[in-house]
Design an enzyme around this catalytic site. Structure first.
Site, PDB file in Angstrom:
ATOM      1  N   CYS A  77      -3.904   6.425  -1.133  1.00 23.44           N
ATOM      2  CA  CYS A  77      -4.720   5.656  -2.069  1.00 23.44           C
ATOM      3  C   CYS A  77      -4.684   6.363  -3.409  1.00 23.44           C
ATOM      4  O   CYS A  77      -5.103   7.515  -3.513  1.00 23.44           O
ATOM      5  CB  CYS A  77      -6.161   5.540  -1.581  1.00 23.44           C
ATOM      6  SG  CYS A  77      -7.225   4.683  -2.762  1.00 23.44           S
ATOM      7  N   ASP A 128       0.824  -1.204   0.000  1.00 24.49           N
ATOM      8  CA  ASP A 128       0.000   0.000   0.000  1.00 24.49           C
ATOM      9  C   ASP A 128       0.861   1.258   0.000  1.00 24.49           C
ATOM     10  O   ASP A 128       0.479   2.281  -0.569  1.00 24.49           O
ATOM     11  CB  ASP A 128      -0.913  -0.025   1.235  1.00 24.49           C
ATOM     12  CG  ASP A 128      -2.002   1.019   1.183  1.00 24.49           C
ATOM     13  OD1 ASP A 128      -2.301   1.522   0.091  1.00 24.49           O
ATOM     14  OD2 ASP A 128      -2.570   1.326   2.242  1.00 24.49           O
TER      15      ASP A 128
END
Length: 311
Positions: free
Chosen positions: A250, A25
């Site tokens: 993100c 991530d």
């Protein structure tokens, strides 16, 4: 290190498992592509610091996440780490095929609690995306592979605003019904507050989702990640996602800033007397090294404080 002083608080777990997401991530949100060997060394150093669950990479099509296009090259470089679980993200059957071919024993699917984010991230409606995941989860379970279900936008959505709790619960229950062993509740844009966290966890319990299968994944956009984590710990949650050095966000949610930094989490847990098995000094050294590889300072407050003291 004598600081922070350990002062336990009542009602908190004795141990927390940190689900380290920096290598996946974190690095997927970098503008530049990190060399495969540097990624592998990052994972090795994280393991040496005592992290036992390290999300290694993603078997998403390279077109969508080019920063992780080297999954087939990376995974064999780190898969032999003793005592370390290496979950990988799989978006569909093809991604699962690629992961299984390399011997992955833990995979994750990435769902959304909102229609808008499902469309932006998965190019499908919420229900269509769940329908895609169902055979993936079933086949993984048939292979005796553990499955984690990520649920994004659990606490707010940049297009839709507030997300009703029952909407989040519906998605969580669907993933558990498919066979997911664990859920990760994502505060993708960092808007959660502690009472909101407690309310969602309580509703999940009321609807039959036990605390033991729940992990939390907070972003620090408004400086609330540690407060929200503390609320989850008070509820009994013992799995917390974090990213070494505070890497990541993100790529599909422009208002998302970095993940909760693993060092900041470990500092708080150490002060509370909660065991993580992590050597904070080695972890800070690892994040300082990775910051040098990326050519910018770490956003983690603990990394900045402790690395400054060592200079």
């Amino acid at each position: 290190m004598t600081l922070p002083m350990t002062v336990p608080a009542p009602g908190l777990p004795a141990r927390v498992r940190i689900h380290e997401v920096g290598a996946r991530d974190g690095l997927q949100n970098e503008k530049s592509t990190v060399p495969t060997e540097v990624k592998a060394e990052f994972v090795r150093r994280l393991a040496s610091a005592g992290l036992t669950t390290i999300e290694a990479t993603s078997f998403v099509h390279p077109k969508w996440v080019p920063q992780l296009a080297d999954a087939e090259q990376l995974f064999p470089l780190v898969s032999g780490l003793e005592g370390v679980e290496l979950p990988v993200l799989v978006p569909n059957d093809r991604g699962l095929d690629r992961a299984l071919a390399l011997g992955a024993r833990r995979v994750a699917v990435f769902a959304s609690a909102t229609e808008s984010f499902a469309k932006a991230n998965l190019n499908r409606t919420l229900d269509e995306s769940l329908a895609v995941f169902e055979p993936v989860v079933r086949r993984a379970k048939d292979e005796d592979v553990q499955v984690r279900g990520y649920v994004s936008m659990c606490f707010g959505d940049p297009w839709e605003g507030a997300v009703p709790l029952p909407q989040v619960v519906r998605v969580c229950k669907a993933l558990v019904a498919m066979g997911c062993d664990e859920l990760s509740l994502g505060d993708t844009i960092g808007v959660a507050t502690p009472a909101h966290v407690r309310a969602l966890l309580s509703m999940l319990n009321e609807e039959g989702v036990p605390t033991g299968v729940i992990g939390v994944h907070f972003h620090d956009t408004y400086g609330q990640a540690l407060a929200n984590t503390y609320a989850a710990l008070q509820h009994g949650v013992t799995t917390v996602d974090a990213s070494a050095g505070g890497l990541g966000g993100c790529p599909y949610a422009k208002s998302a800033t970095g993940n909760l930094a693993t060092e900041d989490l470990v500092w708080m847990l150490r002060g509370l007397g909660i065991d993580t098995g992590v050597d904070l000094g080695l972890l800070v050294a690892t994040s300082t090294w990775m910051a040098d590889q990326l050519g910018r300072p770490s956003p983690s407050r603990t990394v900045r404080a402790l690395s400054h003291k060592e200079q």
